[in-house]
Design a protein around this motif. Structure first.
Motif, PDB file in Angstrom:
ATOM      1  N   HIS A 117       0.874  -1.176   0.000  1.00  0.00           N
ATOM      2  CA  HIS A 117       0.000   0.000   0.000  1.00  0.00           C
ATOM      3  C   HIS A 117       0.912   1.227   0.000  1.00  0.00           C
ATOM      4  N   ILE A 118       0.733   2.124  -0.955  1.00  0.00           N
ATOM      5  CA  ILE A 118       1.601   3.296  -1.084  1.00  0.00           C
ATOM      6  C   ILE A 118       1.032   4.476  -0.310  1.00  0.00           C
ATOM      7  N   VAL A 119       1.873   5.094   0.503  1.00  0.00           N
ATOM      8  CA  VAL A 119       1.508   6.347   1.179  1.00  0.00           C
ATOM      9  C   VAL A 119       2.411   7.436   0.622  1.00  0.00           C
ATOM     10  N   ILE A 120       1.800   8.483   0.075  1.00  0.00           N
ATOM     11  CA  ILE A 120       2.551   9.619  -0.459  1.00  0.00           C
ATOM     12  C   ILE A 120       2.348  10.796   0.480  1.00  0.00           C
ATOM     13  N   ILE A 121       3.415  11.274   1.070  1.00  0.00           N
ATOM     14  CA  ILE A 121       3.317  12.456   1.921  1.00  0.00           C
ATOM     15  C   ILE A 121       3.493  13.687   1.028  1.00  0.00           C
ATOM     16  N   GLY A 122       2.427  14.473   0.918  1.00  0.00           N
ATOM     17  CA  GLY A 122       2.455  15.624   0.022  1.00  0.00           C
ATOM     18  C   GLY A 122       1.074  16.198  -0.185  1.00  0.00           C
ATOM     19  N   ASP A 123       0.957  17.071  -1.160  1.00  0.00           N
ATOM     20  CA  ASP A 123      -0.289  17.751  -1.491  1.00  0.00           C
ATOM     21  C   ASP A 123      -0.988  17.002  -2.618  1.00  0.00           C
ATOM     22  N   ARG A 124      -2.174  16.460  -2.347  1.00  0.00           N
ATOM     23  CA  ARG A 124      -2.905  15.638  -3.311  1.00  0.00           C
ATOM     24  C   ARG A 124      -3.090  16.338  -4.654  1.00  0.00           C
ATOM     25  N   GLU A 125      -3.287  17.656  -4.655  1.00  0.00           N
ATOM     26  CA  GLU A 125      -3.582  18.384  -5.887  1.00  0.00           C
ATOM     27  C   GLU A 125      -2.336  18.821  -6.644  1.00  0.00           C
ATOM     28  N   HIS A 126      -1.159  18.681  -6.039  1.00  0.00           N
ATOM     29  CA  HIS A 126       0.062  19.118  -6.706  1.00  0.00           C
ATOM     30  C   HIS A 126       0.359  18.190  -7.878  1.00  0.00           C
ATOM     31  N   GLU A 128       3.012  17.053  -9.169  1.00  0.00           N
ATOM     32  CA  GLU A 128       3.992  15.995  -8.915  1.00  0.00           C
ATOM     33  C   GLU A 128       3.330  14.797  -8.237  1.00  0.00           C
ATOM     34  N   VAL A 129       2.478  15.071  -7.256  1.00  0.00           N
ATOM     35  CA  VAL A 129       1.799  13.998  -6.536  1.00  0.00           C
ATOM     36  C   VAL A 129       0.794  13.291  -7.442  1.00  0.00           C
ATOM     37  N   VAL A 130       0.112  14.064  -8.273  1.00  0.00           N
ATOM     38  CA  VAL A 130      -0.819  13.465  -9.247  1.00  0.00           C
ATOM     39  C   VAL A 130      -0.068  12.481 -10.143  1.00  0.00           C
ATOM     40  N   GLY A 131       1.123  12.889 -10.592  1.00  0.00           N
ATOM     41  CA  GLY A 131       1.940  12.021 -11.425  1.00  0.00           C
ATOM     42  C   GLY A 131       2.397  10.771 -10.692  1.00  0.00           C
ATOM     43  N   ILE A 132       2.820  10.920  -9.431  1.00  0.00           N
ATOM     44  CA  ILE A 132       3.265   9.764  -8.639  1.00  0.00           C
ATOM     45  C   ILE A 132       2.120   8.772  -8.459  1.00  0.00           C
ATOM     46  N   ARG A 133       0.946   9.294  -8.152  1.00  0.00           N
ATOM     47  CA  ARG A 133      -0.223   8.420  -7.989  1.00  0.00           C
ATOM     48  C   ARG A 133      -0.493   7.634  -9.264  1.00  0.00           C
ATOM     49  N   GLY A 134      -0.168   8.256 -10.395  1.00  0.00           N
ATOM     50  CA  GLY A 134      -0.411   7.614 -11.683  1.00  0.00           C
ATOM     51  C   GLY A 134       0.490   6.425 -11.985  1.00  0.00           C
ATOM     52  N   TRP A 135       1.465   6.136 -11.098  1.00  0.00           N
ATOM     53  CA  TRP A 135       2.340   4.977 -11.271  1.00  0.00           C
ATOM     54  C   TRP A 135       2.034   3.879 -10.262  1.00  0.00           C
ATOM     55  N   CYS A 161       4.429   1.260   1.991  1.00  0.00           N
ATOM     56  CA  CYS A 161       5.609   1.968   1.475  1.00  0.00           C
ATOM     57  C   CYS A 161       5.325   3.464   1.496  1.00  0.00           C
ATOM     58  N   VAL A 162       6.141   4.209   2.246  1.00  0.00           N
ATOM     59  CA  VAL A 162       5.939   5.652   2.407  1.00  0.00           C
ATOM     60  C   VAL A 162       6.986   6.421   1.609  1.00  0.00           C
ATOM     61  N   VAL A 163       6.521   7.319   0.726  1.00  0.00           N
ATOM     62  CA  VAL A 163       7.412   8.200  -0.030  1.00  0.00           C
ATOM     63  C   VAL A 163       6.938   9.635   0.179  1.00  0.00           C
ATOM     64  N   SER A 164       7.714  10.584  -0.328  1.00  0.00           N
ATOM     65  CA  SER A 164       7.337  11.985  -0.144  1.00  0.00           C
ATOM     66  C   SER A 164       7.441  12.764  -1.449  1.00  0.00           C
ATOM     67  N   GLN A 165       6.588  13.746  -1.583  1.00  0.00           N
ATOM     68  CA  GLN A 165       6.738  14.756  -2.631  1.00  0.00           C
ATOM     69  C   GLN A 165       8.118  15.382  -2.466  1.00  0.00           C
ATOM     70  N   THR A 166       8.830  15.607  -3.549  1.00  0.00           N
ATOM     71  CA  THR A 166      10.228  16.051  -3.447  1.00  0.00           C
ATOM     72  C   THR A 166      10.384  17.409  -2.777  1.00  0.00           C
ATOM     73  N   ASN A 197      12.715   8.522   2.446  1.00  0.00           N
ATOM     74  CA  ASN A 197      12.746   9.984   2.371  1.00  0.00           C
ATOM     75  C   ASN A 197      13.143  10.386   0.953  1.00  0.00           C
ATOM     76  N   THR A 198      12.143  10.732   0.146  1.00  0.00           N
ATOM     77  CA  THR A 198      12.397  11.098  -1.254  1.00  0.00           C
ATOM     78  C   THR A 198      12.344  12.607  -1.468  1.00  0.00           C
ATOM     79  N   ILE A 199      12.465  13.383  -0.378  1.00  0.00           N
ATOM     80  CA  ILE A 199      12.574  14.839  -0.518  1.00  0.00           C
ATOM     81  C   ILE A 199      13.916  15.131  -1.180  1.00  0.00           C
ATOM     82  N   CYS A 200      13.909  15.984  -2.165  1.00  0.00           N
ATOM     83  CA  CYS A 200      15.130  16.333  -2.905  1.00  0.00           C
ATOM     84  C   CYS A 200      16.150  16.972  -1.955  1.00  0.00           C
TER      85      CYS A 200
END
Length: 289
Positions: A117-126, A128-135, A161-166, A197-200
């Motif tokens: 199960h993927i958890v993306i820490i970030g802004d749902r409407e951004h 970049e996050v929209v693109g990540i969700r698309g994978w 699996c937890v990732v973050s918006q860069t 931690n995928t923050i740039c």
């Protein structure tokens, strides 16, 4: 007036690479050029590109593009379905997705294919996050606030699996991960969390430097486009350190009231702010105030 400009202010690697590529296409191609969304979140750059014949389009309008068009996928990246659509329409495209964002795409694609199960820490409407969700090949959850982290219920007997918006705020990321960490033993079941931690790195450095400068100065200026996520986060960070913090886009936004009783001004800027604008703001502060 003493002025200190952050060394990390301005274009990051990914943004510089994307903008340079579009200008390169302008010089080398006679075909119509479209960017899939604004190439960066900076109105001045987008306006200059429009004046040079580069148009902004979106996924829903791809079918309407004239024959021979070239589509530029911006640094924020897009989901797999967009690539499939471009291929299906036989549209030529140039992919300038930031390598750090591409890395997240590969992670979520791989881990979700394994059943995580993927958890993306970030802004749902951004974007970049929209693109990540698309994978993601399965379920995913986007978490931005502490309340959302508290409400998250890990799926039973499933790895998370937890990732973050860069461009996410690094300190907020740590806080949210700490909350999620307490859920490892929810309902007396061990939940396996794989936190990445995928923050740039450039984002982390920019935020730390901005915080440091804001703690030293009387007035702090944060320069960037109104829709720039990383600039908004810089403003939040600086505002906590220096109450007299202002969010501006260009020197036009400067006002003498910002500098009352100020002798030391700090300047930082988002990753989508051109060096030229930062220099203009710096010069304006030194000369006018």
């Amino acid at each position: 007036m003493k002025v200190k400009v952050a060394k990390t202010a301005g274009f990051c690697f990914g943004v510089q690479r994307a903008v340079d590529k579009v200008y390169e296409l302008i010089d080398s191609s006679e075909d119509p050029i479209y960017t899939l969304g604004p190439i960066i979140h900076n109105e001045e750059v987008v306006k200059d590109l429009e004046n040079r014949g580069v148009h902004v389009t979106d996924e829903d309008s791809l079918e309407k593009l004239p024959p021979g068009s070239t589509v530029v996928i911006r640094s924020h990246g897009v989901g797999k379905a967009v690539y499939d659509k471009l291929d299906g329409l036989k549209l030529s495209y140039v992919d300038v997705t930031c390598p750090f964002v591409l890395k997240i795409h590969r992670i979520v694609e791989r881990e979700s294919a394994k059943g995580a199960h993927i958890v993306i820490i970030g802004d749902r409407e951004h974007p970049e996050v929209v693109g990540i969700r698309g994978w993601c090949r399965g379920d995913c959850t986007v978490i931005k606030t502490s309340a959302e982290a508290e409400q998250f219920n890990p799926p039973a007997e499933k790895q998370v699996c937890v990732v973050s918006q860069t461009t996410f705020n690094y300190n907020k990321f740590k806080d949210l991960v700490e909350i999620l960490g307490k859920k490892r033993y929810d309902n007396n079941v061990l939940n396996i969390f794989n936190v990445l931690n995928t923050i740039c790195n450039a984002t982390e450095e920019r935020q730390k430097e901005a915080k440091s400068i804001a703690g030293e100065v009387d007035t702090m200026l944060v320069v960037g486009g109104r829709h720039s996520s990383n600039t908004q986060k810089l403003f939040e960070i600086c505002k906590k350190e220096c109450e007299n913090t202002y969010y501006i886009q260009t020197p036009v936004d400067l006002d003498s009231e910002m500098f009352q009783c100020s002798s030391y001004v700090g300047i930082t800027a988002g990753a989508s702010t051109p060096k030229k604008i930062i220099e203009e703001v710096q010069e304006h502060v030194r000369i006018k105030f």
